[in-house]
Design an enzyme around this catalytic site. Structure first.
Site, short mmCIF file in Angstrom:
data_model
loop_
_atom_site.label_atom_id
_atom_site.label_comp_id
_atom_site.label_asym_id
_atom_site.label_seq_id
_atom_site.Cartn_x
_atom_site.Cartn_y
_atom_site.Cartn_z
N GLY A 279 -9.65 -6.32 8.47
CA GLY A 279 -8.54 -5.68 9.14
C GLY A 279 -8.26 -6.34 10.48
N ARG A 280 -9.04 -5.94 11.49
CA ARG A 280 -8.79 -6.45 12.84
C ARG A 280 -8.95 -7.97 12.92
NH1 ARG A 280 -13.03 -2.35 15.03
NH2 ARG A 280 -13.72 -2.87 12.92
N GLN B 96 0.85 -1.20 0.00
CA GLN B 96 0.00 0.00 0.00
C GLN B 96 0.89 1.26 0.00
OE1 GLN B 96 -2.38 1.45 3.37
NE2 GLN B 96 -4.18 1.48 2.03
N ARG C 71 -7.55 2.16 -2.88
CA ARG C 71 -8.47 2.14 -1.74
C ARG C 71 -9.14 3.51 -1.61
NH1 ARG C 71 -8.46 0.85 4.77
NH2 ARG C 71 -9.23 -1.18 4.19
N TYR D 235 -6.04 10.94 3.94
CA TYR D 235 -4.66 11.25 3.58
C TYR D 235 -4.61 12.04 2.28
CZ TYR D 235 -3.71 8.23 7.52
OH TYR D 235 -3.68 7.70 8.78
C1 LIG Z 1 -4.31 -0.95 13.78
C2 LIG Z 1 -4.91 -0.47 12.49
C3 LIG Z 1 -4.08 0.02 11.50
C4 LIG Z 1 -4.61 0.43 10.26
N1 LIG Z 1 -3.76 0.84 9.27
C5 LIG Z 1 -4.25 1.12 8.03
C6 LIG Z 1 -3.37 1.40 6.95
O1 LIG Z 1 -2.14 1.36 7.06
N2 LIG Z 1 -3.93 1.70 5.75
C7 LIG Z 1 -5.30 1.73 5.56
O2 LIG Z 1 -5.76 2.00 4.46
N3 LIG Z 1 -6.15 1.43 6.59
C8 LIG Z 1 -5.66 1.11 7.79
N4 LIG Z 1 -6.52 0.74 8.80
C9 LIG Z 1 -7.94 0.52 8.50
C10 LIG Z 1 -8.17 -0.96 8.20
O3 LIG Z 1 -7.59 -1.33 6.97
C11 LIG Z 1 -9.68 -1.28 8.12
O4 LIG Z 1 -10.28 -0.41 7.19
C12 LIG Z 1 -10.37 -1.14 9.47
O5 LIG Z 1 -9.70 -1.90 10.46
C13 LIG Z 1 -11.84 -1.59 9.38
O6 LIG Z 1 -11.91 -2.92 8.93
P1 LIG Z 1 -12.20 -4.12 9.96
O7 LIG Z 1 -13.57 -3.84 10.54
O8 LIG Z 1 -12.20 -5.38 9.12
O9 LIG Z 1 -11.15 -4.10 10.99
C14 LIG Z 1 -6.02 0.37 10.05
C15 LIG Z 1 -6.85 -0.10 11.08
C16 LIG Z 1 -6.31 -0.52 12.27
C17 LIG Z 1 -7.22 -1.06 13.34
#
Ligand SMILES: Cc1cc2nc3c(=O)[nH]c(=O)nc-3n(C[C@H](O)[C@H](O)[C@H](O)COP(=O)(O)O)c2cc1C
Length: 360
Positions: A316-317, A98, A225, A178
């Protein structure tokens, strides 16, 4: 309708399933933004994802203001990413990088005291992480139109570096408030030149970056994204449907392989619950693979595929805390919760120690 466990072709990438690891910043690189060996173990543990989208990697020092986040602008960074992509491949996985420019959210302490850049002279609300604790965001200066070719060149160099480092491709980060998102939205883009005002103009930076990156490494290795209804870090737009519908159309014309759309959770706890979902308008305009994100569990993910809303789902999580997430979802096994207190800490704790189910 396809199952989450069915394979899918994503441009040049053959993904063995549709459970994608969403990008997750974890702050395990060095202070100088060099990836570390620990990161190879972390990603290799998660190699059963259909595709891993890496944590955001800075395309330049100007674009990176997150403590201990990795970059991909220097030779040293490229060399340090290589063992990570190799470890993922050896474990049977595949990974894209990314590409990140944080724009106005970079604190001046990362820039030798200089101001961050954005579409316009604005300041993000709130505070940001720095090496000296949380600090208020600083006022950005507006990027001059004459500076944009160099910015685009940084994205192209980062994309080339990603392939050299062994990634299968890249994802241009145009979400979450961003730099590219700051250009897209009316609240942060106050320009009156060719990069501001009309939807077409606000989409122009996204178009130029993605066209150039696709020209350099092939559109079949490029994804993007977007987060239409998120209002992260003070960006917002009164009319997300025409804006993000047009963005999706432009990306489709360029022929990018995939579009990951982050929509807020359905319970209205974040983002704009008063705005209906924008992703159907984007999917209608985009002919590549659509991935949907945010707050999915296995059942809701499969239901989204069943309804034809997406061809893949990113978690993500879920992947953060469950390295074997695809196996757990396939077998409807319980999921471990993530520990927010170790999201961005530097050590292996809360990073390498989430066990696979069989070991639990
Ligand atoms: C610890 C953490 C770090 C993240 N870092 C990024 C990142 O580097 N780039 C990005 O586009 N989104 C980032 N996100 C957003 C996640 O990609 C994702 O959109 C978010 O966790 C919601 O999805 P989920 O419900 O499946 O966790 C981050 C989220 C978390 C919790």
């Amino acid at each position: 309708m396809p199952l989450l466990s069915d394979p899918i072709r994503i441009g040049a990438i053959a993904a063995p399933n549709r459970m994608i690891m969403a990008p997750l910043t974890r702050g395990r690189a060095t202070r100088d933004h060099i990836p570390t060996p620990m990161m190879a173990d972390y990603y290799a543990q998660r190699a059963s994802a259909g595709l891993i989208i890496s944590e955001a990697a800075g395309i330049s020092q100007q674009g990176l203001g997150w403590p201990y986040a990795p970059g991909i602008w220097s030779r040293e960074q490229v060399a340090a990413w290589r063992p990570i992509t190799q470890a993922v491949k050896a474990a049977g996985g595949r990974m894209v990088c990314q590409l990140w420019h944080m724009g106005r959210t970079v604190h001046p302490s990362f820039l030798g005291g200089a101001s961050p850049v954005s579409a316009s002279v604005t300041t993000a609300p709130g505070h940001t992480h720095t090496y000296d604790g949380n600090q208020p965001y600083a006022q950005a200066r507006a990027l001059g139109a004459e500076e944009i070719p160099a910015l685009v060149a940084d994205y192209v160099q980062a994309a080339r570096h990603a392939l050299e480092a062994g990634f299968e491709g890249v994802q241009v980060h145009a979400a979450n408030g961003y730099l590219i998102d700051q250009f897209l939205r009316a609240s942060s883009n106050l320009r009156d030149d060719g990069y501001g005002g009309s939807v077409e103009n606000r989409v122009r930076l996204l178009r130029e970056v993605v066209e150039a990156v696709a020209g350099a490494i092939g559109p079949e290795r490029v994804g993007v994204r977007l987060s239409p209804n998120e209002e992260n870090k003070g960006v917002g737009d009164p009319e997300p449907v025409p804006l993000f519908g047009r963005a999706a159309e432009v990306l489709s014309e360029i022929g990018v392989a995939f579009l990951e759309i982050r929509e807020p959770p359905p319970d209205g706890t974040r983002g704009r619950p008063d705005h209906p979902p924008v992703h159907p308008h984007m999917s209608a305009a985009f002919k590549g693979v659509v991935m949907l994100n945010s707050d999915f569990d296995g059942a809701r993910a499969q239901a989204a595929l069943d309804r034809g809303e997406a061809q893949a789902i990113s978690f993500g999580r879920g992947f953060l805390a469950n390295p074997d997430l695809p196996d757990r979802l396939r077998r409807s096994l319980p999921l471990a919760p993530d520990k927010p207190e170790t999201w961005y800490t530097q050590g292996p704790e809360g990073y390498l120690d989430y066990p696979a189910y069989v070991e639990a």
